[in-house]
Design a protein around this motif. Structure first.
Motif, PDB file in Angstrom:
ATOM      1  N   SER A   1       4.139   6.160  -4.922  1.00 39.37           N
ATOM      2  CA  SER A   1       4.267   6.225  -3.467  1.00 39.37           C
ATOM      3  C   SER A   1       2.934   6.595  -2.827  1.00 39.37           C
ATOM      4  N   HIS A   2       2.235   7.531  -3.467  1.00 36.58           N
ATOM      5  CA  HIS A   2       0.911   7.933  -2.987  1.00 36.58           C
ATOM      6  C   HIS A   2      -0.050   6.751  -3.012  1.00 36.58           C
ATOM      7  N   LEU A   3      -0.047   6.007  -4.110  1.00 33.58           N
ATOM      8  CA  LEU A   3      -0.951   4.860  -4.237  1.00 33.58           C
ATOM      9  C   LEU A   3      -0.629   3.783  -3.198  1.00 33.58           C
ATOM     10  N   ARG A   4       0.660   3.551  -2.976  1.00 31.46           N
ATOM     11  CA  ARG A   4       1.029   2.549  -1.965  1.00 31.46           C
ATOM     12  C   ARG A   4       0.551   2.970  -0.586  1.00 31.46           C
ATOM     13  N   GLU A   5       0.714   4.233  -0.260  1.00 36.09           N
ATOM     14  CA  GLU A   5       0.284   4.711   1.051  1.00 36.09           C
ATOM     15  C   GLU A   5      -1.245   4.664   1.182  1.00 36.09           C
ATOM     16  N   GLN A   6      -1.929   5.018   0.109  1.00 33.72           N
ATOM     17  CA  GLN A   6      -3.396   4.984   0.156  1.00 33.72           C
ATOM     18  C   GLN A   6      -3.897   3.559   0.334  1.00 33.72           C
ATOM     19  N   TRP A   7      -3.161   2.595  -0.199  1.00 34.14           N
ATOM     20  CA  TRP A   7      -3.581   1.200  -0.043  1.00 34.14           C
ATOM     21  C   TRP A   7      -3.644   0.828   1.436  1.00 34.14           C
ATOM     22  N   HIS A   8      -2.644   1.229   2.200  1.00 27.95           N
ATOM     23  CA  HIS A   8      -2.655   0.923   3.636  1.00 27.95           C
ATOM     24  C   HIS A   8      -3.851   1.576   4.327  1.00 27.95           C
ATOM     25  N   LEU A   9      -4.153   2.801   3.950  1.00 25.42           N
ATOM     26  CA  LEU A   9      -5.280   3.498   4.567  1.00 25.42           C
ATOM     27  C   LEU A   9      -6.607   2.841   4.204  1.00 25.42           C
ATOM     28  N   LEU A  10      -6.715   2.352   2.970  1.00 24.38           N
ATOM     29  CA  LEU A  10      -7.941   1.683   2.553  1.00 24.38           C
ATOM     30  C   LEU A  10      -8.096   0.323   3.225  1.00 24.38           C
ATOM     31  N   VAL A  11      -6.980  -0.355   3.453  1.00 21.90           N
ATOM     32  CA  VAL A  11      -7.047  -1.618   4.215  1.00 21.90           C
ATOM     33  C   VAL A  11      -7.590  -1.345   5.616  1.00 21.90           C
TER      34      VAL A  11
ATOM     35  N   SER B   1     -11.511   3.741  -7.317  1.00 23.27           N
ATOM     36  CA  SER B   1     -10.979   5.018  -7.820  1.00 23.27           C
ATOM     37  C   SER B   1      -9.482   4.915  -8.102  1.00 23.27           C
ATOM     38  N   GLN B   2      -8.759   4.264  -7.205  1.00 20.61           N
ATOM     39  CA  GLN B   2      -7.320   4.121  -7.420  1.00 20.61           C
ATOM     40  C   GLN B   2      -7.025   3.167  -8.578  1.00 20.61           C
ATOM     41  N   LEU B   3      -7.860   2.151  -8.752  1.00 17.58           N
ATOM     42  CA  LEU B   3      -7.695   1.266  -9.905  1.00 17.58           C
ATOM     43  C   LEU B   3      -7.940   2.027 -11.199  1.00 17.58           C
ATOM     44  N   ASP B   4      -8.891   2.939 -11.160  1.00 14.85           N
ATOM     45  CA  ASP B   4      -9.138   3.788 -12.323  1.00 14.85           C
ATOM     46  C   ASP B   4      -7.891   4.606 -12.645  1.00 14.85           C
ATOM     47  N   ALA B   5      -7.267   5.169 -11.610  1.00 14.62           N
ATOM     48  CA  ALA B   5      -6.036   5.939 -11.804  1.00 14.62           C
ATOM     49  C   ALA B   5      -4.934   5.064 -12.392  1.00 14.62           C
ATOM     50  N   ILE B   6      -4.829   3.854 -11.899  1.00 10.46           N
ATOM     51  CA  ILE B   6      -3.805   2.923 -12.390  1.00 10.46           C
ATOM     52  C   ILE B   6      -4.042   2.586 -13.859  1.00 10.46           C
TER      53      ILE B   6
ATOM     54  N   GLY C   1      -4.290  -2.662  11.779  1.00  7.97           N
ATOM     55  CA  GLY C   1      -5.142  -3.016  10.648  1.00  7.97           C
ATOM     56  C   GLY C   1      -4.769  -2.348   9.348  1.00  7.97           C
ATOM     57  N   GLU C   2      -3.497  -1.978   9.169  1.00  2.42           N
ATOM     58  CA  GLU C   2      -3.062  -1.286   7.958  1.00  2.42           C
ATOM     59  C   GLU C   2      -2.203  -2.157   7.045  1.00  2.42           C
ATOM     60  N   ALA C   3      -1.941  -3.391   7.467  1.00  4.43           N
ATOM     61  CA  ALA C   3      -1.123  -4.319   6.668  1.00  4.43           C
ATOM     62  C   ALA C   3       0.247  -3.753   6.355  1.00  4.43           C
ATOM     63  N   ARG C   4       0.843  -3.026   7.323  1.00  7.41           N
ATOM     64  CA  ARG C   4       2.193  -2.501   7.100  1.00  7.41           C
ATOM     65  C   ARG C   4       3.208  -3.625   6.962  1.00  7.41           C
ATOM     66  N   GLY C   5       2.883  -4.784   7.528  1.00 10.27           N
ATOM     67  CA  GLY C   5       3.775  -5.924   7.406  1.00 10.27           C
ATOM     68  C   GLY C   5       3.525  -6.742   6.162  1.00 10.27           C
TER      69      GLY C   5
ATOM     70  N   ALA D   1      -4.576  19.125  -6.356  1.00 13.46           N
ATOM     71  CA  ALA D   1      -5.141  17.769  -6.396  1.00 13.46           C
ATOM     72  C   ALA D   1      -5.477  17.277  -5.008  1.00 13.46           C
ATOM     73  N   ASP D   2      -6.641  16.643  -4.888  1.00 14.81           N
ATOM     74  CA  ASP D   2      -7.005  16.081  -3.595  1.00 14.81           C
ATOM     75  C   ASP D   2      -6.476  14.667  -3.493  1.00 14.81           C
ATOM     76  N   GLN D   3      -6.770  14.020  -2.361  1.00 14.51           N
ATOM     77  CA  GLN D   3      -6.227  12.685  -2.085  1.00 14.51           C
ATOM     78  C   GLN D   3      -6.567  11.695  -3.186  1.00 14.51           C
ATOM     79  N   LYS D   4      -7.789  11.745  -3.706  1.00 17.32           N
ATOM     80  CA  LYS D   4      -8.203  10.759  -4.695  1.00 17.32           C
ATOM     81  C   LYS D   4      -7.799  11.146  -6.102  1.00 17.32           C
ATOM     82  N   GLY D   5      -7.587  12.453  -6.356  1.00 13.03           N
ATOM     83  CA  GLY D   5      -7.376  12.896  -7.709  1.00 13.03           C
ATOM     84  C   GLY D   5      -5.940  13.039  -8.147  1.00 13.03           C
ATOM     85  N   LEU D   6      -4.981  12.949  -7.239  1.00  9.24           N
ATOM     86  CA  LEU D   6      -3.583  13.183  -7.591  1.00  9.24           C
ATOM     87  C   LEU D   6      -3.127  12.265  -8.709  1.00  9.24           C
TER      88      LEU D   6
END
Length: 418
Positions: free
Chosen positions: A132-142, A159-164, A298-302, A102-107
Motif C-alpha cells: 500500500s505504501h509503494l502504491r501511494e508513493q508511486w502517485h507522489l512520484l508521478v 529506490s522503490q525498485l530496490d525495495a521491490i 498530475g498524480e495518475a489517480r485514474g 522507518a522514513d518514507q523511503k526506507g519502510l
C-alpha cells in the motif's frame, strides 16, 4: 570531499573497492562501464564510493554481469544489507520501533530485509502495508515528475525498485504476484523517466522488465501499457513499428480504462501522421477526445493515461499537424492549448513549447521560434528533461543562419552556456 581511505572496512566498502578493481582490470572508464550497463556515469561513481548510500540491487546486478564477477558483487551487497540491518536492529528495542523509525523511503527496505521465513505468515499484514505504501508513493512520484521533471523523480523510483527487488528475494512464491504487479508499475515509470532523459538503453531495459513482471502477474492492462511505452521508444520516423506496437498493445487487453484508450489512440494518430495519413490521424485524435481524462493534479489517480486531458490531446493533434507538414495549423493549436495545461504538468509544457518552436521555424518565423525555444529550454533544464533540451538544440541548429537576430542570439548563448 569525503575521504574514502578513512572509511571502516565494511562489506559496503569492500563492494565499492571490488567494483573499482574489476572495472580497471577490464580497462573500462566509468563512462564506458556506465554505457554498457545502461546507467549514467554518476551511478557508477556512486557504486565505487566506499561511504554514502549503498548502490541498488539492479545496479549491482548489472555491474556484476558486465564485469564477469560471477555473483561476487551480488554477494557483497547482500552482506552489506545484512550489516545495515544489524546496525538498525541494535539501535531499536523491537520490530515495532524499527518500523516506526522507518522514513518514507526506507519502510519497504526494512521489512524486505526480514528473512524469508518471517515474511509469511507472521508479516503478512506488514507486507500488505508495504505494498500500500509503494502504491501511494508511486502517485507522489508521478506528480514529482510532472511538476519537477525526471531529475527529481528518478532516484525515488529506483529506490522503490530496490525495495521491490529485496521483497521478491525474500517472499514465498504465492506472494510474488502482488509484488511484481507493483514492480511492473515502477519499472514502467523508470522506463519513462530514462526516456525523458534520452537514455534509450536504460529506458528499453526497464520497459522489458515492466513487460516481464506484467506478464508474470497476469496484469494485462500493465502489459498493454508497457507495449505502449515501447512504441514511444521507436525511432522517430518509423511509422510502421509505432503502429504495429500500438496494435499489439490493444490486443494484449480488450478491457481498458478510458484514459489508456485515449493514450493508445493519440499514439496511433501520431504513427498515422508520420505515415502521411491525415484523415485517419485526425480521426484517431477525435476518438481519443471521447475518452479524455480529467486529471489536473498530475498524480495518475485514474491510472495510466491520466495525463490525456482534452488540452493534452489537442497538443498531440498539433504534433500530428507538424508531422504532416502543416506548421500553421500546429501553431494555432499549440498557442491555444499550452496555456491551458494544468500548472502541475510542467514537463509536458516544456515538451509542447519545444514542438511549438519547431513549428515556428518551419513556418519561417525565426524570432518567435527562438523566444519560445528559450522558454522550453529553461523548463527542460530545471527538471533535466533532456528530450526537451534536445528538441531545443535542434531548433538552435536550424536557426544558425539567423544569428544576427537578437532572440536567436540569446537562444544560441543560452544553449552554449548549458
Amino acid at each position: 570531499m569525503t575521504d574514502d581511505s578513512a572509511t571502516p572496512d565494511t562489506a559496503h566498502a569492500r563492494l565499492a573497492g571490488e567494483i573499482r578493481r574489476l572495472r580497471k582490470a577490464a580497462k573500462l572508464s566509468q563512462p564506458e562501464l556506465a554505457q554498457r550497463i545502461g546507467y549514467s556515469r554518476n551511478y557508477v561513481s556512486m557504486a565505487e564510493r566506499r561511504s554514502g548510500n549503498l548502490p541498488s540491487q539492479p545496479l549491482v546486478n548489472a555491474i556484476d554481469t558486465v564485469l564477469g564477477a560471477g555473483g561476487a558483487l551480488r554477494g557483497l551487497r547482500g552482506q552489506a544489507k545484512r550489516e545495515q540491518r544489524d546496525l538498525r536492529l541494535s539501535a531499536a528495542t523491537g520490530p515495532a520501533n524499527v518500523v516506526e523509525a522507518a522514513d518514507q523511503k526506507g519502510l519497504a527496505l526494512r521489512l524486505a530485509e526480514t528473512d524469508s521465513t518471517s515474511v509469511s505468515p507472521q508479516l503478512g499484514p506488514n507486507l500488505e502495508d508495504v505494498l500500500s505504501h509503494l502504491r501511494e508513493q508511486w502517485h507522489l512520484l508521478v506528480k514529482t515528475d510532472n511538476l519537477l521533471g525526471p531529475r527529481y523523480a528518478l532516484s525515488g523510483v529506483l529506490s522503490q525498485l530496490d525495495a521491490i527487488e529485496e521483497l521478491l528475494a525474500s517472499v514465498r512464491p504465492e506472494q510474488r504476484r502482488d509484488i511484481v504487479r507493483v514492480g511492473a508499475q515502477y519499472a514502467e515509470s523508470a522506463s519513462w523517466l530514462y526516456e525523458d532523459m534520452c537514455d534509450v538503453t536504460a529506458a528499453r531495459r526497464w520497459c522489458s522488465q515492466s513487460l516481464e513482471w506484467g506478464l508474470e502477474a497476469d496484469d494485462q492492462p500493465m502489459v498493454t501499457w508497457a507495449l505502449f511505452r515501447r512504441s514511444q521508444q521507436v525511432a522517430e520516423r518509423n511509422a510502421g513499428q509505432i503502429l504495429s506496437l500500438v496494435q499489439a498493445a490493444r490486443r494484449a487487453s480488450r478491457d481498458l480504462p478510458t484514459p489508456m484508450r485515449a493514450a493508445l489512440a493519440q499514439q496511433e494518430a501520431y504513427g498515422l501522421a508520420l505515415d502521411g495519413d491525415e484523415l485517419q490521424a485526425q480521426t484517431r485524435i477525435d476518438e481519443a477526445q471521447n475518452w479524455a481524462a480529467t486529471d489536473i493534479n498530475g498524480e495518475a489517480r485514474g491510472g495510466h493515461g491520466s495525463f490525456c486531458t482534452q488540452d493534452y490531446l489537442e497538443l498531440q493533434r498539433a504534433r500530428c499537424w507538424l508531422a504532416l507538414g502543416d506548421p500553421a495549423r500546429a501553431i494555432e493549436l499549440f498557442e491555444h492549448h499550452v496555456p491551458r495545461l494544468p500548472t502541475v504538468y510542467q514537463r509536458d509544457r516544456g515538451v509542447a513549447l519545444g514542438q511549438l518552436a519547431q513549428a515556428y521555424v518551419s513556418y519561417g518565423e525565426p524570432e518567435q521560434a527562438a523566444r519560445v525555444a528559450v522558454e522550453a529550454l529553461r523548463i527542460g533544464r530545471r527538471g533535466s528533461s533532456l528530450r526537451t533540451v534536445a528538441d531545443v538544440k535542434a531548433v538552435g541548429g536550424r536557426l544558425r543562419d539567423h544569428a544576427q537576430l537578437a532572440p536567436v542570439s540569446q537562444l544560441i548563448a543560452e544553449l552554449a552556456a548549458g
